[in-house]
Design a protein around this motif. Structure first.
Motif, short mmCIF file in Angstrom:
data_model
loop_
_atom_site.label_atom_id
_atom_site.label_comp_id
_atom_site.label_asym_id
_atom_site.label_seq_id
_atom_site.Cartn_x
_atom_site.Cartn_y
_atom_site.Cartn_z
N CYS A 253 -35.49 36.31 31.24
CA CYS A 253 -34.78 35.32 32.05
C CYS A 253 -33.44 34.92 31.40
CB CYS A 253 -35.65 34.10 32.31
SG CYS A 253 -36.14 33.22 30.83
N ASN A 254 -33.10 35.55 30.28
CA ASN A 254 -31.80 35.28 29.66
C ASN A 254 -30.64 35.72 30.55
OD1 ASN A 254 -32.59 34.14 27.13
ND2 ASN A 254 -33.24 36.17 26.49
N MET B 51 -26.47 35.61 35.51
CA MET B 51 -25.99 36.77 36.27
C MET B 51 -26.71 36.84 37.61
SD MET B 51 -25.51 39.98 33.73
CE MET B 51 -25.88 39.53 32.05
N LEU B 52 -28.02 36.68 37.59
CA LEU B 52 -28.79 36.77 38.83
C LEU B 52 -28.40 35.67 39.81
CD1 LEU B 52 -32.26 37.76 37.38
CD2 LEU B 52 -30.77 39.18 38.80
N ARG B 53 -28.13 34.48 39.30
CA ARG B 53 -27.69 33.40 40.19
C ARG B 53 -26.31 33.71 40.78
NH1 ARG B 53 -30.17 30.21 36.16
NH2 ARG B 53 -28.15 29.80 35.19
N GLY C 258 -30.42 33.34 42.68
CA GLY C 258 -31.31 34.00 41.73
C GLY C 258 -32.51 34.62 42.41
N LEU C 259 -33.40 35.18 41.60
CA LEU C 259 -34.59 35.84 42.14
C LEU C 259 -35.46 34.90 42.96
CD1 LEU C 259 -35.77 38.21 39.26
CD2 LEU C 259 -34.77 38.84 41.45
N GLU D 102 -25.86 45.89 31.82
CA GLU D 102 -26.25 47.30 31.98
C GLU D 102 -27.76 47.47 32.14
OE1 GLU D 102 -24.62 49.56 28.78
OE2 GLU D 102 -22.60 49.46 29.60
N THR D 103 -28.53 46.81 31.30
CA THR D 103 -29.99 46.96 31.40
C THR D 103 -30.52 46.25 32.64
OG1 THR D 103 -30.44 45.08 29.92
CG2 THR D 103 -30.29 47.28 28.92
N LEU D 104 -29.86 45.18 33.06
CA LEU D 104 -30.26 44.49 34.29
C LEU D 104 -30.06 45.40 35.50
CD1 LEU D 104 -31.26 42.02 35.83
CD2 LEU D 104 -28.90 41.15 35.79
N VAL D 105 -28.95 46.13 35.54
CA VAL D 105 -28.71 47.06 36.65
C VAL D 105 -29.84 48.08 36.73
CG1 VAL D 105 -27.20 48.94 37.43
CG2 VAL D 105 -26.21 46.73 36.76
N ASP D 106 -30.22 48.64 35.59
CA ASP D 106 -31.32 49.61 35.58
C ASP D 106 -32.64 48.97 36.01
OD1 ASP D 106 -29.61 51.60 34.71
OD2 ASP D 106 -30.17 51.38 32.60
#
Length: 110
Positions: A26-27, A31-33, A43-44, A86-90
């Motif tokens: 959740c760090n 970005m998600l928001r 966000g999610l 980058e890892t969030l996109v994946d």
């Protein structure tokens, strides 16, 4: 802490069947928001309760937004190194796949 996400099918029986699990730190919440907004909720959590096909559509848009402005979102990478744009996109790509594979299932976020 992390997001605990899954899709579930069936509401006619004693309990819905949980299909697939997805977790991510959740760090990356800022970005998600910034990339997910539905009816003023960001966000999610904004996607909780939606059918998989609708969630997949929102998440595809989120991935495009993250890719369109890498400098903006790289600046939001957590200082502790747990998660990144980058890892969030994946990770969101795998979540899109889960939701697209179960278009009528209900998306859940905890």
């Amino acid at each position: 802490m992390s997001y605990d996400v899954w899709v579930e099918q069936g509401s006619g029986g004693p309990a819905p069947v949980r299909i697939g699990d997805w977790t991510y730190t959740c760090n990356v919440a800022p970005m998600l928001r910034a990339v997910i907004d539905h009816d003023g909720t960001t966000g999610l959590a904004a996607l909780d309760g939606m059918p998989g096909e609708q969630v997949a559509s929102h998440l595809r848009l989120a991935v495009r937004r993250l890719g369109a402005e890498p400098e903006r979102f790289n600046a939001m990478n957590p200082a502790n190194g747990w998660g990144s744009r980058e890892t969030l996109v994946d990770a969101l790509g795998s979540l899109v796949d889960l939701c697209a594979a179960h278009p009528l299932a209900t998306f859940r976020v905890q």
